[in-house]
Design a protein around this motif. Sequence first.
Motif, PDB file in Angstrom:
ATOM      1  N   ASP A 111      59.442  27.824  34.362  1.00 45.42           N
ATOM      2  CA  ASP A 111      60.599  28.038  33.477  1.00 45.42           C
ATOM      3  C   ASP A 111      60.580  27.052  32.311  1.00 45.42           C
ATOM      4  O   ASP A 111      60.878  27.412  31.164  1.00 45.42           O
ATOM      5  N   LEU A 112      60.228  25.794  32.591  1.00 42.01           N
ATOM      6  CA  LEU A 112      60.183  24.771  31.538  1.00 42.01           C
ATOM      7  C   LEU A 112      59.037  25.023  30.565  1.00 42.01           C
ATOM      8  O   LEU A 112      59.176  24.763  29.364  1.00 42.01           O
ATOM      9  N   LEU A 113      57.925  25.521  31.064  1.00 39.38           N
ATOM     10  CA  LEU A 113      56.811  25.865  30.166  1.00 39.38           C
ATOM     11  C   LEU A 113      57.221  26.957  29.196  1.00 39.38           C
ATOM     12  O   LEU A 113      56.932  26.888  27.995  1.00 39.38           O
ATOM     13  N   THR A 114      57.905  27.966  29.703  1.00 45.27           N
ATOM     14  CA  THR A 114      58.397  29.046  28.838  1.00 45.27           C
ATOM     15  C   THR A 114      59.384  28.512  27.818  1.00 45.27           C
ATOM     16  O   THR A 114      59.358  28.900  26.639  1.00 45.27           O
ATOM     17  N   LEU A 115      60.259  27.614  28.259  1.00 50.40           N
ATOM     18  CA  LEU A 115      61.234  27.011  27.345  1.00 50.40           C
ATOM     19  C   LEU A 115      60.534  26.277  26.210  1.00 50.40           C
ATOM     20  O   LEU A 115      60.904  26.426  25.036  1.00 50.40           O
ATOM     21  N   ASN A 116      59.530  25.476  26.533  1.00 48.96           N
ATOM     22  CA  ASN A 116      58.819  24.711  25.500  1.00 48.96           C
ATOM     23  C   ASN A 116      58.181  25.623  24.460  1.00 48.96           C
ATOM     24  O   ASN A 116      58.173  25.316  23.261  1.00 48.96           O
ATOM     25  N   ALA A 140      59.012  13.488  21.682  1.00 46.26           N
ATOM     26  CA  ALA A 140      59.183  12.045  21.892  1.00 46.26           C
ATOM     27  C   ALA A 140      59.253  11.648  23.363  1.00 46.26           C
ATOM     28  O   ALA A 140      59.747  10.583  23.692  1.00 46.26           O
ATOM     29  N   GLY A 141      58.794  12.526  24.235  1.00 44.75           N
ATOM     30  CA  GLY A 141      58.672  12.127  25.640  1.00 44.75           C
ATOM     31  C   GLY A 141      59.872  12.407  26.505  1.00 44.75           C
ATOM     32  O   GLY A 141      59.988  11.862  27.595  1.00 44.75           O
ATOM     33  N   GLY A 142      60.787  13.269  26.076  1.00 45.73           N
ATOM     34  CA  GLY A 142      61.939  13.600  26.900  1.00 45.73           C
ATOM     35  C   GLY A 142      61.534  14.389  28.135  1.00 45.73           C
ATOM     36  O   GLY A 142      60.509  15.065  28.152  1.00 45.73           O
ATOM     37  N   LYS A 143      62.362  14.309  29.163  1.00 42.47           N
ATOM     38  CA  LYS A 143      62.029  14.962  30.437  1.00 42.47           C
ATOM     39  C   LYS A 143      62.568  16.380  30.521  1.00 42.47           C
ATOM     40  O   LYS A 143      62.389  17.063  31.529  1.00 42.47           O
ATOM     41  N   ARG A 144      63.296  16.847  29.492  1.00 40.60           N
ATOM     42  CA  ARG A 144      63.916  18.174  29.522  1.00 40.60           C
ATOM     43  C   ARG A 144      64.868  18.281  30.719  1.00 40.60           C
ATOM     44  O   ARG A 144      64.941  19.312  31.389  1.00 40.60           O
ATOM     45  N   MET A 145      65.598  17.198  30.981  1.00 39.41           N
ATOM     46  CA  MET A 145      66.463  17.158  32.153  1.00 39.41           C
ATOM     47  C   MET A 145      67.542  18.228  32.092  1.00 39.41           C
ATOM     48  O   MET A 145      67.809  18.910  33.103  1.00 39.41           O
ATOM     49  N   HIS A 170      70.283  33.232  31.283  1.00 34.07           N
ATOM     50  CA  HIS A 170      69.927  31.934  31.862  1.00 34.07           C
ATOM     51  C   HIS A 170      68.943  31.194  30.961  1.00 34.07           C
ATOM     52  O   HIS A 170      69.105  29.998  30.670  1.00 34.07           O
ATOM     53  N   ARG A 171      67.903  31.903  30.541  1.00 30.82           N
ATOM     54  CA  ARG A 171      66.837  31.268  29.749  1.00 30.82           C
ATOM     55  C   ARG A 171      67.343  30.866  28.372  1.00 30.82           C
ATOM     56  O   ARG A 171      67.026  29.780  27.872  1.00 30.82           O
ATOM     57  N   ARG A 172      68.137  31.722  27.763  1.00 30.18           N
ATOM     58  CA  ARG A 172      68.653  31.387  26.433  1.00 30.18           C
ATOM     59  C   ARG A 172      69.623  30.219  26.502  1.00 30.18           C
ATOM     60  O   ARG A 172      69.655  29.367  25.610  1.00 30.18           O
ATOM     61  N   LEU A 173      70.404  30.138  27.582  1.00 30.53           N
ATOM     62  CA  LEU A 173      71.319  29.010  27.753  1.00 30.53           C
ATOM     63  C   LEU A 173      70.543  27.695  27.802  1.00 30.53           C
ATOM     64  O   LEU A 173      70.938  26.713  27.164  1.00 30.53           O
ATOM     65  N   ALA A 174      69.449  27.668  28.544  1.00 32.39           N
ATOM     66  CA  ALA A 174      68.640  26.443  28.636  1.00 32.39           C
ATOM     67  C   ALA A 174      68.118  26.035  27.263  1.00 32.39           C
ATOM     68  O   ALA A 174      68.095  24.845  26.926  1.00 32.39           O
ATOM     69  N   GLU A 175      67.694  26.996  26.477  1.00 24.37           N
ATOM     70  CA  GLU A 175      67.182  26.705  25.129  1.00 24.37           C
ATOM     71  C   GLU A 175      68.294  26.180  24.221  1.00 24.37           C
ATOM     72  O   GLU A 175      68.092  25.225  23.455  1.00 24.37           O
ATOM     73  N   ILE A 176      69.459  26.792  24.310  1.00 25.19           N
ATOM     74  CA  ILE A 176      70.606  26.356  23.507  1.00 25.19           C
ATOM     75  C   ILE A 176      71.001  24.927  23.872  1.00 25.19           C
ATOM     76  O   ILE A 176      71.260  24.088  22.988  1.00 25.19           O
ATOM     77  N   ILE A 177      71.037  24.642  25.161  1.00 27.39           N
ATOM     78  CA  ILE A 177      71.420  23.309  25.629  1.00 27.39           C
ATOM     79  C   ILE A 177      70.449  22.258  25.092  1.00 27.39           C
ATOM     80  O   ILE A 177      70.867  21.176  24.634  1.00 27.39           O
ATOM     81  N   GLU A 178      69.157  22.543  25.129  1.00 31.26           N
ATOM     82  CA  GLU A 178      68.177  21.566  24.638  1.00 31.26           C
ATOM     83  C   GLU A 178      68.289  21.369  23.133  1.00 31.26           C
ATOM     84  O   GLU A 178      68.137  20.252  22.637  1.00 31.26           O
ATOM     85  N   MET A 179      68.570  22.432  22.391  1.00 31.45           N
ATOM     86  CA  MET A 179      68.767  22.294  20.942  1.00 31.45           C
ATOM     87  C   MET A 179      69.992  21.442  20.628  1.00 31.45           C
ATOM     88  O   MET A 179      69.949  20.574  19.749  1.00 31.45           O
ATOM     89  N   ILE A 180      71.087  21.682  21.341  1.00 32.91           N
ATOM     90  CA  ILE A 180      72.304  20.897  21.114  1.00 32.91           C
ATOM     91  C   ILE A 180      72.050  19.429  21.443  1.00 32.91           C
ATOM     92  O   ILE A 180      72.463  18.527  20.694  1.00 32.91           O
ATOM     93  N   HIS A 181      71.372  19.180  22.560  1.00 25.89           N
ATOM     94  CA  HIS A 181      71.058  17.804  22.942  1.00 25.89           C
ATOM     95  C   HIS A 181      70.193  17.123  21.884  1.00 25.89           C
ATOM     96  O   HIS A 181      70.454  15.970  21.499  1.00 25.89           O
ATOM     97  N   THR A 182      69.187  17.829  21.399  1.00 29.83           N
ATOM     98  CA  THR A 182      68.294  17.259  20.386  1.00 29.83           C
ATOM     99  C   THR A 182      69.042  16.966  19.093  1.00 29.83           C
ATOM    100  O   THR A 182      68.871  15.899  18.490  1.00 29.83           O
ATOM    101  N   ALA A 183      69.890  17.895  18.674  1.00 28.89           N
ATOM    102  CA  ALA A 183      70.687  17.683  17.461  1.00 28.89           C
ATOM    103  C   ALA A 183      71.577  16.454  17.610  1.00 28.89           C
ATOM    104  O   ALA A 183      71.721  15.650  16.674  1.00 28.89           O
TER     105      ALA A 183
END
Length: 423
Positions: A111-116, A140-145, A170-183
Amino acid sequence: MMMSMTCHNLEFGRTGLDLVACGCSSNASINRFLARNQAKRVLKSVNGGGYGPRKLLCCRRDIARCRVVSTKNPETLLDGVPLGNSPLLDVKKEQRIPISVTNLFEVVADDLLTLNKNLQSIVGAENPVLMSAAEQIFSAGGKRMRPALVFLVSRATAEIVGLKELNIEHRRLAEIIEMIHTASLIHDDVLDESDMRRGKETVHQIYGTRVAVLAGDFMFAQSSWYLANLENLEVIKLISQVIKDFASGEIKQASGLFDCDVELDEYLIKSYYKTASLIAASTKGAAIFSGVSTNISELMYQYGKNLGLSFQVVDDILDFTQSAEQLGKPAGSDLAKGNLTAPVIYALEKEPELREIIESEFCETGSLDRAIELVKSCGGIERAMELAKEKADLAIGSLQCLPQSAFRLALEGMVQYNLERID
């Protein structure tokens, strides 16, 4: 008044579990789950692949037992959740080994590979400068927690309702969460004037403040667009509140610098805004998209909230106990900027000299080092550790209504991994 409206189900008192009742026991101490969380491999499926009913074997490292759980014939069900004790087998005691995030996330590695792969296309190739800036922090080495927690909760709750695979939401939510965190990280580094993030130069150091601010704004906007397209009003409100909480947290922090009268509850509310709000929304949103009951989705919110608070407290402890090389930024940097965290708040209760040094804003040479020394010698670190463990207990308690699975064990393991960072 604004605070009470924006804090969703916050109950920062240090007694009592602020959990919605689900019929399961929520008063167990984290010590009862240490063994499961120490597993060399989080879980081993004995019946083969898939996510349907199966027998599960979890080797527990720090006691001479091994738990065998059958989800095929549960004795009791609550919203499809098997309850009750499982048999124990004696096995040879092994030496405890620290938990690895890589091992914890192994059950959602695909799932994380697909997200990346998807993150780049979602940010948008039509904005090369902004994409380049975003890539700086993505790499920058984040764990995608946070997206990993989305996937773990998604799969753990999917088993309750019989879903064999995750859905696109589910998958789109994970992507959105990572974008918000990165921003949020990009903007945080600008506001804090930080030069380093995870041992690398920050976006504004490389591209300038203007590009960094625009990159963060663009990612917030892009994530909001994808969020709206999920067409789930409950999740849209949940995640939109997170973005508002980020701003509230920054304002609260900026208005309280060098304030030695700050109380622990204020610190926890700020920590919720800045850290726990996003994690809580991630875990609850994942449960909502699985279609589980309101009780269970609320418990997933409580898990994310308390894990996030525990995580922030541990981060604040590490600011005093780790070196600049380990932190990827100068040690004691929060204190130097006047941001008073749990260890400082506790130490201020015992040491008047610390108040004098902080209120002078470290005007004298060596005063910051002296302040750090006082925080350590006055028990501030130890009491903050107790706080982190209390929040960890609450997080573990929220997971007891989930069926036994590799995914639940990984969620429990995340709580213990966080505490091990200060061992």
